[in-house]
Design an enzyme around this catalytic site. Sequence first.
Site, PDB file in Angstrom:
ATOM      1  N   HIS A   1     -19.580  16.546  63.171  1.00  0.00           N
ATOM      2  CA  HIS A   1     -20.841  15.868  62.851  1.00  0.00           C
ATOM      3  C   HIS A   1     -21.181  16.108  61.381  1.00  0.00           C
ATOM      4  O   HIS A   1     -21.126  17.257  60.921  1.00  0.00           O
ATOM      5  CB  HIS A   1     -21.966  16.393  63.752  1.00  0.00           C
ATOM      6  CG  HIS A   1     -23.256  15.683  63.503  1.00  0.00           C
ATOM      7  ND1 HIS A   1     -23.494  14.409  63.997  1.00  0.00           N
ATOM      8  CD2 HIS A   1     -24.351  16.029  62.794  1.00  0.00           C
ATOM      9  CE1 HIS A   1     -24.693  14.022  63.588  1.00  0.00           C
ATOM     10  NE2 HIS A   1     -25.236  14.982  62.866  1.00  0.00           N
TER      11      HIS A   1
ATOM     12  N   MET B   1     -18.443   7.009  67.797  1.00  0.00           N
ATOM     13  CA  MET B   1     -19.877   6.767  67.597  1.00  0.00           C
ATOM     14  C   MET B   1     -20.618   6.459  68.891  1.00  0.00           C
ATOM     15  O   MET B   1     -21.423   5.525  68.946  1.00  0.00           O
ATOM     16  CB  MET B   1     -20.048   5.629  66.581  1.00  0.00           C
ATOM     17  CG  MET B   1     -19.491   5.971  65.226  1.00  0.00           C
ATOM     18  SD  MET B   1     -20.110   7.559  64.634  1.00  0.00           S
ATOM     19  CE  MET B   1     -19.765   7.432  62.915  1.00  0.00           C
ATOM     20  N   ARG B   2     -20.332   7.239  69.918  1.00  0.00           N
ATOM     21  CA  ARG B   2     -21.042   7.067  71.185  1.00  0.00           C
ATOM     22  C   ARG B   2     -21.352   8.421  71.783  1.00  0.00           C
ATOM     23  O   ARG B   2     -20.631   9.394  71.507  1.00  0.00           O
ATOM     24  CB  ARG B   2     -20.151   6.326  72.202  1.00  0.00           C
ATOM     25  CG  ARG B   2     -19.909   4.919  71.843  1.00  0.00           C
ATOM     26  CD  ARG B   2     -18.920   4.248  72.788  1.00  0.00           C
ATOM     27  NE  ARG B   2     -18.676   2.918  72.260  1.00  0.00           N
ATOM     28  CZ  ARG B   2     -19.471   1.880  72.495  1.00  0.00           C
ATOM     29  NH1 ARG B   2     -20.499   1.990  73.314  1.00  0.00           N
ATOM     30  NH2 ARG B   2     -19.216   0.716  71.936  1.00  0.00           N
TER      31      ARG B   2
ATOM     32  N   SER C   1     -10.521   8.879  59.020  1.00  0.00           N
ATOM     33  CA  SER C   1     -10.030   9.840  58.019  1.00  0.00           C
ATOM     34  C   SER C   1      -9.962  11.253  58.607  1.00  0.00           C
ATOM     35  O   SER C   1      -9.091  12.043  58.230  1.00  0.00           O
ATOM     36  CB  SER C   1     -10.878   9.807  56.749  1.00  0.00           C
ATOM     37  OG  SER C   1     -12.149  10.356  56.964  1.00  0.00           O
ATOM     38  N   ASN C   2     -10.840  11.566  59.529  1.00  0.00           N
ATOM     39  CA  ASN C   2     -10.741  12.873  60.195  1.00  0.00           C
ATOM     40  C   ASN C   2      -9.501  12.939  61.093  1.00  0.00           C
ATOM     41  O   ASN C   2      -8.823  13.972  61.146  1.00  0.00           O
ATOM     42  CB  ASN C   2     -12.007  13.171  61.008  1.00  0.00           C
ATOM     43  CG  ASN C   2     -13.103  13.750  60.134  1.00  0.00           C
ATOM     44  OD1 ASN C   2     -12.992  14.876  59.650  1.00  0.00           O
ATOM     45  ND2 ASN C   2     -14.155  12.985  59.919  1.00  0.00           N
TER      46      ASN C   2
END
Length: 216
Positions: free
Chosen positions: A109, A90-91, A13-14
């Site tokens: 974030h 997500m890393r 969504s970002n």
Amino acid sequence: MLKLGVLASGRGSNFQSIIDEIEAGSLNASISLLITDNPDAYAIERAKKQSIKHLYLNPHDFKSKNDFYTRIAKELVKRDVDLVILAGFMRIVGKPLIEAFPNRIINIHPALLPAFPGLHSQKQAVDYGVRVSGCTVHFVDEGMDTGPIIIQAAVVVSPDDTEDTLSERILRLEHKIFPYAIRLYSEGRLYADGRTIKIKGYELKDEFFINPPIHR
Ligand code: GAR
């Protein structure tokens, strides 16, 4: 025009909010490539809809974390990317990518850093019982969510908030401040003074956006 390379792991969504700002003409940038580490990331569908090039790279296909990030850097360099956007990636980014794009990687974030770094930040905030939380856009360094902060936005946390309700409210702000931070970068308005990011022409009232007055 600023060329963006986007890394995403999921819903995207970002990523979509950046696409929308570009489409609306309020962000002078183009997206050269989307890289995902997840073949089922909905971000891929979003890229397809916009005919944005996309590439799935499986980290397990690489001998090491360094090899994975060397390949990502290579793909981004090949497409002349100016700025790398971590949009729900997500890393923890590996050194080869950071070295290939020094001070040219930014992340969103879902907490007011340095509070609640890492995963499940909204749950961390609810469990901790904070009364204010929000989101942060920052440059990426080798630490976990430790790089210099570009912009933050805040939401009030109610005692009745759950991880889901808080996440949703924070997300709405994410979609505003992420494209905004990219715009500041594209306009050459960000510069570093130690670890403090200064913003040319910045007005203090931009700083705290419970109802973000961003698009003035
Ligand atoms: C967003 O809330 C983003 O801030 C968070 O993941 C979500 C991705 O949503 N990122 C992190 O937690 C990074 N540590 P999206 O895929 O819909 O943009």
